[in-house]
Scaffold this active site. Structure first.
Site, PDB file in Angstrom:
ATOM      1  N   TYR A 104       0.840  -1.200   0.000  1.00 42.43           N
ATOM      2  CA  TYR A 104       0.000   0.000   0.000  1.00 42.43           C
ATOM      3  C   TYR A 104       0.874   1.249   0.000  1.00 42.43           C
ATOM      4  CZ  TYR A 104      -3.261   3.584   1.585  1.00 42.43           C
ATOM      5  OH  TYR A 104      -4.012   4.725   1.674  1.00 42.43           O
TER       6      TYR A 104
ATOM      7  N   GLU B 248      -3.660   7.493  -4.208  1.00 45.48           N
ATOM      8  CA  GLU B 248      -3.526   6.223  -3.495  1.00 45.48           C
ATOM      9  C   GLU B 248      -3.334   5.065  -4.471  1.00 45.48           C
ATOM     10  OE1 GLU B 248      -6.112   4.669   0.126  1.00 45.48           O
ATOM     11  OE2 GLU B 248      -7.021   4.022  -1.741  1.00 45.48           O
TER      12      GLU B 248
END
Ligand code: GDP
Ligand code: MN
Length: 400
Positions: free
Chosen positions: A110, A198
């Site tokens: 992530y 993101e």
């Protein structure tokens, strides 16, 4: 403004951030063959293009091994109304489907860039363990989430990117690739005036590539004028009425209730909505006509409010400051004459020349209910809305 995944990934590719080969977006299952061909040989991954996260767990991301399976799944996903853990109970219809070449995933990580308001600077948020359980991880093992503040003047420095890579246990052969990726991601955030960029998951494939498999970009609305390609496309989440209001410079947000509110000033608009609620009603919108509040703006505001079929009463609450109440009263009259009012109208004026303003309204002969205070206005609007039946058949009769 939220961008769809494929728009985010187009930005990634334009900046050398590696993604899986794509076949582009389709709107009908019948268009699947072209997309499969463009993506290259299968298997493929079919991804619902909606502005809510958590698609994977809700059936909005699926892998297809054969063209036949792809066509069936495309049809299925394009017919879906997605309810995800991020959609706040709403069902979001899937209108577009992204077809990418599927990859074999070795590891999911992530990485995101966001604004840290407390530190007043952007930060990189990263974790060695990405994917669909990231929210769970943030709750149960917050120490597994890395946070790195960055200086917006210089962006992410090489040593910072390398230190992130070590902490995330990026495989050694991918170190250089990761550094380039992380720096490009931060640069994208800064260049696009984003409030969030993101990548979840950022994957290492079985073949040893580093790829951004998902992408989310939020552009700060106040900076949209610097990104005309997106300003032009408009906010995909805005309703038709919200778009129309934006065009004429009204600050308008549609809500679920039945009392249309027309107010000048955002603070007064909030107070008006609260008062309506307190009086047992429910506002149909938030509408701030702005400090100008001239006849033109008021007319446009009436027109937009009346296009909402749910509206059973209109509450005008205007504070005459620099603009005198007499001017506003004339504006309301002019607007009410041009727009056919089909529902009761409650007007509350306050401020400079309020008595003269009220007199203009009283003498006009226009059917309306005048109110003396915010609370009085809210109660009268709620009562008026309740007096109109579902078909809007019973009209307001008297002016009080
Ligand atoms: P989200 O659930 O809305 O965040 O959608 P994502 O794009 O992140 O996809 C959800 C999950 O699908 C990812 O975390 C991956 O595990 C999986 N996924 C996405 N693309 C691929 C792919 O090409 N191959 C494989 N095997 N899994 C994929
Ligand atoms: Mn994701």
């Amino acid at each position: 403004m939220k961008l769809l995944e494929y728009e985010a990934k187009d930005l990634f590719r334009a900046r050398g951030i590696p993604t899986a080969p794509t076949g582009g977006v389709i709107k009908k299952a019948a268009q699947i063959n072209g997309a499969l061909k463009r993506a290259g040989r299968g298997p493929w991954v079919l991804k619902a293009q909606v502005l809510v996260g958590g698609r994977g767990k809700a059936g909005g991301v699926q892998i297809a091994k054969t063209p036949k399976e792809a066509r069936e799944k495309a049809k299925f996903i394009l017919g879906l109304k997605l309810v995800t853990h991020q959609s706040h109970g709403q069902a979001v219809p899937v209108k577009e489907l992204l077809i990418d070449r599927a990859v074999d995933i070795e590891r999911e990580m992530y990485v995101s860039v966001a604004m840290d308001r407390a530190k007043a600077c952007p930060i990189v948020i990263a974790s060695a363990e990405g994917g669909m359980e990231i929210e769970e991880l943030a709750k149960t093992r917050p120490e597994a989430i890395l946070k790195l503040p960055i200086d917006p003047g210089v962006g992410l420095l090489d040593y910072q990117a390398r230190s992130l890579a070590f902490k995330m246990k990026v495989p050694a052969p991918l170190l250089g690739t990761f550094v380039k990726f992380a720096k490009s991601l931060v640069k994208l955030y800064l260049d696009m005036d984003a409030s969030l960029v993101e990548v979840n998951p950022l994957v290492v494939t079985k073949k040893g590539e580093l790829l951004a498999l998902d992408g989310k970009v939020l552009i700060e609305d106040n900076a949209l004028y610097r990104h005309p390609e997106f300003a032009k496309r408009g906010d995909l989440e805005a309703s038709a009425l919200e778009k129309e209001a934006k065009k004429v410079g009204l600050n308008f947000i549609a809500l679920d209730g039945d009392i249309g509110c027309l107010v000048n000033g955002a603070g007064l608009a909030m107070a008006t909505m609260d008062s309506v609620k307190l009086a047992g009603g429910s506002p149909a919108n938030f509408l701030d006509v702005g400090g100008g509040a001239n006849a033109e703006q008021v007319t446009r505001a009436f027109q937009i409010i009346l296009k909402d079929a749910k509206v059973r009463a209109i509450l005008v609450n205007i504070f005459g400051g620099i603009m005198k109440c007499t001017t506003i009263a004339e504006g309301v009259l002019a607007a009410a004459k041009r727009v056919k009012l089909k529902v009761p109208l409650v007007v509350r004026l306050e401020g400079t020349k309020v008595e003269e303003g009220k007199e203009i309204l009283a003498k006009s002969g226009l059917a309306m209910i005048q109110a003396d205070s915010l609370w009085d206005a809210a109660q009268k609007a709620v009562r008026a809305a309740k007096s109109v039946d579902a078909n809007g058949a019973k009209r307001m009769a008297v002016a009080s």
